[in-house]
Design a protein around this motif. Structure first.
Motif, PDB file in Angstrom:
ATOM      1  N   ASN A  15      25.909  -6.477  20.751  1.00 38.19           N
ATOM      2  CA  ASN A  15      24.923  -6.586  19.681  1.00 38.19           C
ATOM      3  C   ASN A  15      25.577  -7.120  18.412  1.00 38.19           C
ATOM      4  N   ARG A  44      21.109 -12.413  26.088  1.00 40.65           N
ATOM      5  CA  ARG A  44      22.040 -11.415  25.581  1.00 40.65           C
ATOM      6  C   ARG A  44      23.285 -11.308  26.469  1.00 40.65           C
ATOM      7  N   PRO A  53      18.403  -2.976  21.147  1.00 33.61           N
ATOM      8  CA  PRO A  53      17.262  -3.725  20.611  1.00 33.61           C
ATOM      9  C   PRO A  53      15.955  -2.933  20.690  1.00 33.61           C
TER      10      PRO A  53
END
Length: 335
Positions: free
Chosen positions: A40, A330, A131
């Protein structure tokens, strides 16, 4: 065990692969064999020193999915019911002031253990926990989105924005989502897309829908001044408008806000901090999310980018991609 580690902040080059001791458990803790860990923006920010509360030396990483290999109750006895369980997790101060998930093992409070969705593999599960946690905090805890709300999501394609859109749909809101480009993008049917072709694209799209001065909630998942101020112009002026901010793209964290628009519309603005919830609150959310994914109410990511823990150059490149938002898939670290 193998782990990614940084002794000081300031550069992604400070991140290295090292051998450290496997975590020792105290009563009430579990040891999880990490099968996958999503990368992240906050992980990169921790290494770069952007977040002033991060302590060193530190193993970064907040998201994880894996298997419980040890679990102790509050008296130190083995909790057999958790051994072998497939779990996922995120949030709290992990990766900031305690060691994170970019390692072969991570320790977790037993009270925070949450069983991952049965319909997801580890790599997909590990890519979505933070998320979705951020989106849930934003939608439910901060914006209090309810049925009938008109909502603008700046950055609807990203991990947090796309999760927030699903949550807003579940709450019965009408959703407008911004996209830097709609080329090769298929927004979900429940999102009215707004392509950011000009500095007034948002207000023009909202006016076309007959909703000028009728937007109830603005969720800024991107942190750029032009779309933010454009969206402010569309919001309700009756004192019920809510703005939630969770990003600032500028390196110094600054961008101008049209304060005249802000105060004349009597808006309220809140900031989203992903570590604001305690372990029990995060577990409660993850348990609910797991159930809704397995039921088909919510959808996880269709694809992820796998990065091996041992390939430090690929890991640093993945951190940079997340930092610059140059990829829409991601990256996930696997050991």
């Amino acid at each position: 065990m193998r782990a990614l580690r940084f002794e000081k902040t300031g550069s992604l080059d400070n991140l290295s692969l090292v051998e450290i001791d496997k975590p020792c458990l105290a009563p009430g803790e579990a040891l999880v064999r990490v099968r996958a860990a999503g990368i992240n923006g906050s992980d990169a920010a921790a290494v770069l020193g952007t977040l002033p509360f991060v302590t060193t030396p530190r193993t970064p990483g907040r998201d994880f999915s894996g298997e419980v290999v040890e679990a102790l109750d509050n008296k130190g006895a083995t909790l057999q019911e958790w051994i072998g369980a497939e779990v996922w997790g995120t949030g709290s101060e992990r990766g900031f002031t305690s060691d994170g998930t970019f390692a072969e093992f991570v320790k977790v409070p037993v009270m925070a253990l949450s069983r991952m969705p049965k319909t997801l593999v580890h790599t997909r599960a590990a890519s979505m926990t933070l998320p979705w946690l951020c989106a849930w905090i934003t939608v439910d805890k901060l914006a209090n989105i309810k049925k009938g709300d008109n909502v603008i999501i700046i950055g609807a394609r990203g991990g947090i924005g796309s999760a927030a859109a699903q949550l807003c749909k579940d709450r019965g809101a009408r959703i407008f989502g911004t996209y830097s480009s709609l080329a090769n993008v298929r927004p979900p049917s429940y999102v009215t897309p707004i392509e950011l072709t000009s500095g007034t694209a948002i207000r023009e799209a909202i006016a076309k829908e007959g909703l000028q001065n009728k937007i109830d909630v603005l969720l800024d998942c991107a942190g750029y001044e032009t779309p933010f101020n454009d969206a402010l112009f569309t919001m309700t002026p009756v004192g019920t408008g809510r703005v939630v901010v969770m990003a600032a793209h500028a390196k110094d964290g600054l961008f101008p806000i049209n304060m005249r628009t802000f105060y004349t519309k009597a808006l309220t603005m809140k900031g989203m901090k992903s570590s604001m919830l305690d372990s029990s609150e995060i577990k409660e959310f993850l348990d609910e999310l797991s159930s809704k994914i397995d039921s088909g109410a919510f959808e996880g990511p269709m694809e992820v980018k796998l990065v091996h823990l041992d390939d430090i150059d690929a890991v640093r490149a993945a951190f940079q991609e997340v930092l610059t938002r140059s990829a829409h898939v991601r990256p996930v670290i696997i050991a």
